[in-house]
Design a protein around this motif. Structure first.
Motif: not given
Length: 244
Positions: A196-208, A167-176, A235-240
């Motif tokens: 990952v799905e949220a990051a792609r939905e809002v157009g973040l790139v370099d999602v790994d 939910a926070i990642v979906r607001r990343a374009p307004d925060l970054l 655990g798992y680390l996701t970057f975008a």
């Protein structure tokens, strides 16, 4: 700034002006203490003063849960490039190890912790780490305070260790800020997939996404091999990243 007080295999984290009470006696830490000083308890037991380093935060902070391991902190810093002068928005403070590491790198951190008692412990940990002036520990749920965070934006990085990270990642374009990074830690792969799905939905790139694994080595008379003790998986680390 705090220091380690070391006596043989014992270590205690204390700030100038604090008091240490152990079975070896009591000592007051002078305000003008310096690394290399030797302090004695009232029973005459010596403690050597050692400068605080990053891993000492993990070993000596008061814990309110499982803190982020130093290896994961290193991956967050390495993949995001967080550096001195950067502004970081964090959620899921917990013990505050990540926030303290970033503060000691001279980043300015705003971190949200939903549990008031945990937040108070984190504030004390920031004091011990000497970064209370650079790490703002706020009590609350970031998802319920996004309007406040947007007003504080832009941030150079967002670091999350919460179940509601998508939910926070979906607001990343307004925060970054332009080219800013997101780093999300999760113990569960399902949450990483949702991130990952949220990051792609809002157009973040370099999602790994990476699973973090580290194995300690044993060197013995019979040979050398990875240790069979301990847990190698964290655990798992996701970057975008923002493409703006």
């Amino acid at each position: 700034m705090s220091y380690l007080l070391v006596h043989e295999d014992r270590e205690y984290l204390r700030a100038p002006g604090d008091e240490l009470q152990t079975d070896l006696g009591v000592l007051a830490v002078p305000e003008d203490v310096e690394p290399g000083d030797v302090l004695e308890t009232h029973l005459g037991e010596p403690f050597v003063v050692r400068r605080l380093r990053g891993p000492d935060l993990f070993n000596h902070f008061e814990r309110t849960g499982a803190p982020m391991l130093p290896r994961d902190v290193g991956l967050v810093v390495g993949h995001t490039g967080i550096a001195a002068g950067d502004r970081v928005l964090d959620a899921g403070t917990g013990t505050g190890v990540l926030s303290a590491y970033l503060g000691r790198m001279h980043s300015d951190v705003v971190t949200y912790e939903i549990d008031p008692e945990f937040a108070e412990v984190a504030r004390e940990n920031m004091r011990l780490a000497g970064v209370a002036d650079r790490v703002d520990v706020r009590t609350g749920d970031l998802t319920e305070n996004l309007a406040e965070a947007v007003e504080d934006a832009p941030f150079d990085a967002i670091t999350l260790d919460t179940g509601d990270a998508p939910a926070i990642v979906r607001r990343a374009p307004d925060l970054l800020a332009d080219g800013g990074h997101v780093a999300v830690y999760s113990p569960f792969v399902e949450n990483s997939r949702a991130t990952v799905e949220a990051a792609r939905e809002v157009g973040l790139v370099d999602v790994d996404t990476f699973e973090t694994i580290q194995r300690e080595m044993d060197f013995g008379s019979r040979g050398s091999r990875p240790s069979t003790a301990g847990v190698g998986h964290t655990g798992y680390l996701t970057f975008a990243r923002s493409e703006r």
